[in-house]
Design an enzyme around this catalytic site. Structure first.
Site, mmCIF file in Angstrom:
data_model
loop_
_atom_site.group_PDB
_atom_site.id
_atom_site.type_symbol
_atom_site.label_atom_id
_atom_site.label_comp_id
_atom_site.label_asym_id
_atom_site.label_seq_id
_atom_site.Cartn_x
_atom_site.Cartn_y
_atom_site.Cartn_z
ATOM 1 N N LYS A 114 2.114 -3.270 15.218
ATOM 2 C CA LYS A 114 1.526 -4.524 15.495
ATOM 3 C C LYS A 114 1.255 -5.079 17.077
ATOM 4 O O LYS A 114 0.480 -5.872 17.347
ATOM 5 C CB LYS A 114 2.335 -5.664 14.717
ATOM 6 N N LYS A 195 -2.282 1.989 0.526
ATOM 7 C CA LYS A 195 -1.919 0.963 -0.562
ATOM 8 C C LYS A 195 -2.834 -0.444 -0.454
ATOM 9 O O LYS A 195 -3.741 -0.597 0.236
ATOM 10 C CB LYS A 195 -0.627 0.138 0.130
ATOM 11 N N LYS A 198 -4.748 -6.899 0.897
ATOM 12 C CA LYS A 198 -5.621 -8.087 1.086
ATOM 13 C C LYS A 198 -6.248 -8.176 2.629
ATOM 14 O O LYS A 198 -7.081 -8.825 2.936
ATOM 15 C CB LYS A 198 -5.350 -9.487 0.898
#
Length: 330
Positions: A114, A195, A198
């Site tokens: 990240k 996977k 959203k």
């Protein structure tokens, strides 16, 4: 492990839940609340590591509570609460930050992913795993259901508990990971190599738990498979078809191999998988509509959950604080 061992899990209020959230985690939480002393936390403090509008965060937190209650979490059978409603989470995180090392946090894969390519990174993103450890250790959790992507964070929580106990005496319970075998990794219907998520722009690949039945059927019918026409369960060679078999298997309490032996055509498999998922999610949609009609009741349930959680968290925090030498309040 005793019949009523303590289990804890948390979920970020990141918006609409999808099928992967439900089958990979939440449905297992519902089952655990009858077999264990179950604590479930909506981790809104973790969401502050992201850029999110304050009003949207409040809405998402409430909506996540609605989803979890609709999915079957019962405040009479578990403790459901919002993380920020129990101040001991932040207090315990500081004690553990004074136990963890910079090197441990730098090795966290999610932080490296990240923060990659960014000139400025929030301290909260770096210390996120320590707050997660506090979430777990505050409740003397013996069992923590986690996905593979969170296993490294659970290992850090274990290491911090062991180190704390070595330095200050037996104080914290060392948790064990529990990873569900079936439904733990629901893959994207359009990109079965990754996977379902959203956060990834794949509207046809992601089934939301509040999708209309017609939308669920359409997404399953359009799911990517392959061209050889042979129905067999083979996640490596046939990931798309195997994903559909796993979804149908989980929805109908069968095995993927059993599902594979029941079909000769892809189309029939897709039709049955779509219908099974519609029926699986139908009770959840109906319960959610009823709950949404009475928002005051949801707020009351969360307040009751926070009070229950605080009674356990405050005792653990005080035990840890006194072990470290902090003066007990008068």
């Amino acid at each position: 492990m005793t019949a009523m061992s303590r289990v804890l899990s948390g979920l970020q209020p990141s918006g609409d839940l999808h099928l992967g959230n439900y089958l990979g985690a939440i449905r297992n939480w519902v089952a655990d609340q009858d077999a264990h002393d179950a604590f479930y936390c909506i981790v809104d403090l973790h969401a502050l590591t992201l850029d999110i509008d304050p009003a949207e965060l409040r809405t998402r937190t409430y909506e996540t509570a609605l989803d979890l209650l609709a999915a079957g979490l019962d405040p009479e059978r578990c403790t459901l609460f919002v993380q920020s409603h129990v101040t001991e989470h932040a207090e315990m995180a500081w004690l553990l930050e004074c136990t963890a090392t910079m090197g441990e946090l730098r090795r966290m894969t999610q932080f490296k992913d990240k923060s990659a390519g960014k000139d400025s990174v929030r301290v909260g993103l770096f210390t996120y795993p320590v707050l997660q450890a506090a979430d777990i250790l505050l409740y003397d959790a013996e069992r923590v259901p986690v996905g593979e992507d969170q296993r490294q964070h659970l290992e850090l929580a274990r290491e911090l508990a062991i180190r704390f106990n070595h330095r200050f005496g037996p104080t914290l319970v060392v948790p064990e990971a529990s990873i569900p075998k079936m439904g733990a990794r629901v893959m994207d219907l359009q990109h079965p190599e990754r996977k379902m998520s959203k956060s990834v722009a794949s509207p046809l690949g992601t089934i939301l738990i509040l999708d209309e039945p017609a939308d669920i059927l359409r997404k399953v019918r359009k799911a990517v498979t392959d061209t050889d026409g042979e129905v067999r369960y083979d996640p490596e060679a046939k990931p798309g078809l195997s994903n559909l078999m796993e979804l149908l298997a989980v929805a109908t309490e069968r095995t993927p191999e059993d599902v594979a032996g029941s079909y000769a055509r892809y189309g029939d498999l897709k039709d049955d998988a779509g219908e099974a998922l519609v029926e699986l999610l139908r009770p959840l949609r109906e319960r959610r509509e009823a709950l949404a009609a009475d928002p005051g009741a949801v707020a009351t349930l969360l307040a009751v959950g926070a009070k229950k959680a605080r009674s356990t968290a405050s005792a653990t925090y005080r035990r840890a604080a006194e072990a470290m030498g902090l003066l007990a309040p008068g």
